[in-house]
Scaffold this motif. Sequence first.
Motif, mmCIF file in Angstrom:
data_model
loop_
_atom_site.group_PDB
_atom_site.id
_atom_site.type_symbol
_atom_site.label_atom_id
_atom_site.label_comp_id
_atom_site.label_asym_id
_atom_site.label_seq_id
_atom_site.Cartn_x
_atom_site.Cartn_y
_atom_site.Cartn_z
ATOM 1 N N PRO A 194 37.246 15.715 29.308
ATOM 2 C CA PRO A 194 36.909 16.156 30.669
ATOM 3 C C PRO A 194 37.960 15.756 31.711
ATOM 4 N N LEU A 195 38.682 14.675 31.461
ATOM 5 C CA LEU A 195 39.657 14.201 32.451
ATOM 6 C C LEU A 195 41.078 14.401 31.938
ATOM 7 N N LEU A 196 41.331 15.550 31.299
ATOM 8 C CA LEU A 196 42.633 15.762 30.667
ATOM 9 C C LEU A 196 43.824 15.565 31.615
ATOM 10 N N PRO A 197 43.795 16.114 32.846
ATOM 11 C CA PRO A 197 44.948 15.895 33.729
ATOM 12 C C PRO A 197 45.192 14.415 34.016
ATOM 13 N N MET A 198 44.091 13.664 34.177
ATOM 14 C CA MET A 198 44.216 12.239 34.432
ATOM 15 C C MET A 198 44.825 11.520 33.234
ATOM 16 N N PHE A 199 44.440 11.973 32.051
ATOM 17 C CA PHE A 199 44.969 11.398 30.818
ATOM 18 C C PHE A 199 46.487 11.556 30.775
ATOM 19 N N ILE A 200 46.952 12.758 31.133
ATOM 20 C CA ILE A 200 48.399 13.006 31.109
ATOM 21 C C ILE A 200 49.100 12.171 32.174
ATOM 22 N N ILE A 201 48.510 12.133 33.380
ATOM 23 C CA ILE A 201 49.108 11.327 34.446
ATOM 24 C C ILE A 201 49.176 9.869 34.018
ATOM 25 N N PHE A 202 48.102 9.388 33.390
ATOM 26 C CA PHE A 202 48.085 7.990 32.972
ATOM 27 C C PHE A 202 49.172 7.728 31.941
ATOM 28 N N PHE A 203 49.321 8.641 31.012
ATOM 29 C CA PHE A 203 50.330 8.439 29.962
ATOM 30 C C PHE A 203 51.741 8.404 30.558
ATOM 31 N N MET A 251 49.781 -1.015 26.936
ATOM 32 C CA MET A 251 49.535 0.237 27.657
ATOM 33 C C MET A 251 48.899 1.270 26.727
ATOM 34 N N SER A 252 49.340 1.314 25.463
ATOM 35 C CA SER A 252 48.715 2.223 24.507
ATOM 36 C C SER A 252 47.263 1.828 24.290
ATOM 37 N N GLY A 253 47.016 0.518 24.227
ATOM 38 C CA GLY A 253 45.646 0.043 24.079
ATOM 39 C C GLY A 253 44.798 0.457 25.260
ATOM 40 N N MET A 254 45.369 0.351 26.479
ATOM 41 C CA MET A 254 44.636 0.772 27.678
ATOM 42 C C MET A 254 44.326 2.261 27.615
ATOM 43 N N THR A 255 45.324 3.050 27.183
ATOM 44 C CA THR A 255 45.096 4.495 27.060
ATOM 45 C C THR A 255 43.958 4.759 26.085
ATOM 46 N N PHE A 281 40.703 1.765 16.402
ATOM 47 C CA PHE A 281 41.460 1.330 17.576
ATOM 48 C C PHE A 281 42.949 1.270 17.229
ATOM 49 N N PHE A 282 43.239 0.717 16.062
ATOM 50 C CA PHE A 282 44.633 0.601 15.609
ATOM 51 C C PHE A 282 45.261 1.984 15.448
ATOM 52 N N ILE A 283 44.497 2.912 14.858
ATOM 53 C CA ILE A 283 45.030 4.266 14.656
ATOM 54 C C ILE A 283 45.348 4.914 15.997
ATOM 55 N N LYS A 284 44.432 4.739 16.961
ATOM 56 C CA LYS A 284 44.644 5.366 18.265
ATOM 57 C C LYS A 284 45.849 4.774 18.969
ATOM 58 N N ILE A 285 45.971 3.433 18.902
ATOM 59 C CA ILE A 285 47.135 2.792 19.530
ATOM 60 C C ILE A 285 48.414 3.311 18.889
ATOM 61 N N PHE A 290 53.361 6.378 19.013
ATOM 62 C CA PHE A 290 54.228 7.413 18.456
ATOM 63 C C PHE A 290 54.663 8.368 19.563
ATOM 64 N N CYS A 291 53.718 8.704 20.476
ATOM 65 C CA CYS A 291 54.088 9.588 21.583
ATOM 66 C C CYS A 291 55.138 8.932 22.478
ATOM 67 N N PHE A 292 55.017 7.616 22.698
ATOM 68 C CA PHE A 292 56.030 6.881 23.475
ATOM 69 C C PHE A 292 57.415 7.108 22.859
ATOM 70 N N LEU A 293 57.493 6.960 21.525
ATOM 71 C CA LEU A 293 58.784 7.063 20.841
ATOM 72 C C LEU A 293 59.261 8.507 20.831
ATOM 73 N N TRP A 294 58.326 9.420 20.640
ATOM 74 C CA TRP A 294 58.612 10.843 20.618
ATOM 75 C C TRP A 294 59.273 11.261 21.939
ATOM 76 N N VAL A 295 58.649 10.780 23.055
ATOM 77 C CA VAL A 295 59.192 11.090 24.374
ATOM 78 C C VAL A 295 60.604 10.543 24.499
ATOM 79 N N ARG A 296 60.825 9.329 23.984
ATOM 80 C CA ARG A 296 62.142 8.724 24.128
ATOM 81 C C ARG A 296 63.194 9.540 23.380
ATOM 82 N N ALA A 297 62.811 10.072 22.213
ATOM 83 C CA ALA A 297 63.782 10.828 21.434
ATOM 84 C C ALA A 297 63.977 12.232 21.978
#
Lengths: 342, 201
Positions: A194-203, A251-255, A281-285, A290-297
């Motif tokens: 329901p809060l998809l835009p917020m999710f993206i902003i948070f990330f 930060m991933s844990g917070m997300t 929880f571990f899988i989600k983190i 992975f998205c953090f690293l993906w963005v960096r590459a």
Amino acid sequence: MEFSEFLDTYLVPTAITVAQIFAIIVPLLVAVAYLTYFERKVIASMQLRKGPNVVGPFGLLQPLADGAKLFIKETILPSGANKILFAMAPMLTFILSLIAWAVIPFDAGMVLADINVGILYLFAISSLGVYGVIMAGWASNSKYAFLGALRSAAQMVSYEVSIGFVIITVLLCVGSLNLSAIVEAQKTIWFAIPLLPMFIIFFVSALAETNRAPFDLPEGESELVAGYFVEYSSMTFALFFLGEYANMILMSGMTAVLFLGGWLPPMDIAPFNWIPGPIWFFIKISLVLFCFLWVRATFPRYRYDQLMRLGWKVFLPLSLAWVVITAGVLVAFDIVPTPLSG
Amino acid sequence: MVQAIAFYAFAFVTIAAGVMVVSSRNPVHSVLYLILAFFNAAGLFVLIGAEFIAMILVVVYVGAVAVLFLFVVMMLDINFVELRQGFMQYLPIGALLGLILLVELFFVIGIWSFLEDGSMLTAVIPVQNITNTHALGNVLYTKYVYLFQAAGLILLIAMIGAIVLTLRSRPGARKQKIADQLSRRSEDILDVVKVKEGEGV
């Protein structure tokens, strides 16, 4: 006071808490070490390279080799540096990245300190992270370090604002500041939907808050050498490094807690709810990391004015509007969550 | 016992840090001591059970205000000798202000302890079983909503004032206009030319 009474009231609870702290910190530090390995492997695969593959099987011992290398190097104190602050800055960064984990719930009831204002505590600790950077930049007495620190201070303060609004939006839907309550409120649906835009902003704000690519201007090596930690070597450098990666995991844990339902399985049906909460929880983190690293590459570094524009002119109005819209929708449909007692 | 030890530790560090804010020679150190003082004040708030205020203190003062302080102080080119010169001149005013605050504190504490119904003036802790975030929200957005709005308006005006004071338009400066860039069409800026071999454009 009897000794046994003293033992029961103070010593035993303290010992249990210390044991719990170690049970959180030791896996965290191992995770940090292997996050560096994971990062190098992921980016290597994206660039059609092999990555670390020499030390140990599949290069699995590479993080340990790196750690040992940093450990035996010489610690250099620049002669013009403010010695006390210079030494304090990496410690502060490292300590702040660890103490935030006190409130993260790994499973229902599996949390070191289940405080009422858990999310505010996390927000406060993450906003303190900027001090390690500023102190390092100022105490080094070096132009590059100082410029890196200034960039970082302005950047972290800017993106904190939108993170704050995103947190408020989530809190409106939960009705509590307790992290376990936030996770429990996502039993029916994860807030990422329901809060998809917020999710993206948070990330994206999390990327900026942890000084990760494409917002890694504080350490932009093309213009600032290494930014605020250019004068650091050996273990002082290692502490910055560990702190930064621990912050990424945090930060991933917070997300995961705010938007991906923390320890909850995606659906409460047979194959999913066999897996215990901490594993989810571990899988989600890991997924967010992975998205953090993906963005960096993938993305090139932002220009500084573009970064400020994104923070103040795009994210701030958007998140503020979403706070108002969310509150309006909750009131209009009469689905405001009732405050939990206690 | 533990609470008392924690209280005295926090209180002592707060006061010591406060003294160091005024007395340390380097302004950057002053700001860092100020941060330490804020932090310990937050600890004191936690001890009396006001965890929301404690966290807000850290978020707002330590996380934002003090960062900007530090930001400015680090960039200033401060002449330390000049800074010291006005010290004796301003000392009486500072001492007077301190004295007034001290007298006021005595009045408040005196009313609490000597008057019979003085306890009515102290904060009444709500008896209902809610977190202090909810308690604060219940009071702030109902009983004091106009004052709350007024405070917001004052801050807004202060912000607009700051922007008006510092805003200057530089005619020669080149700025990136994202909207212009996005509204460009390839037909407006591109001419696709079929060039004959050996002739050039």
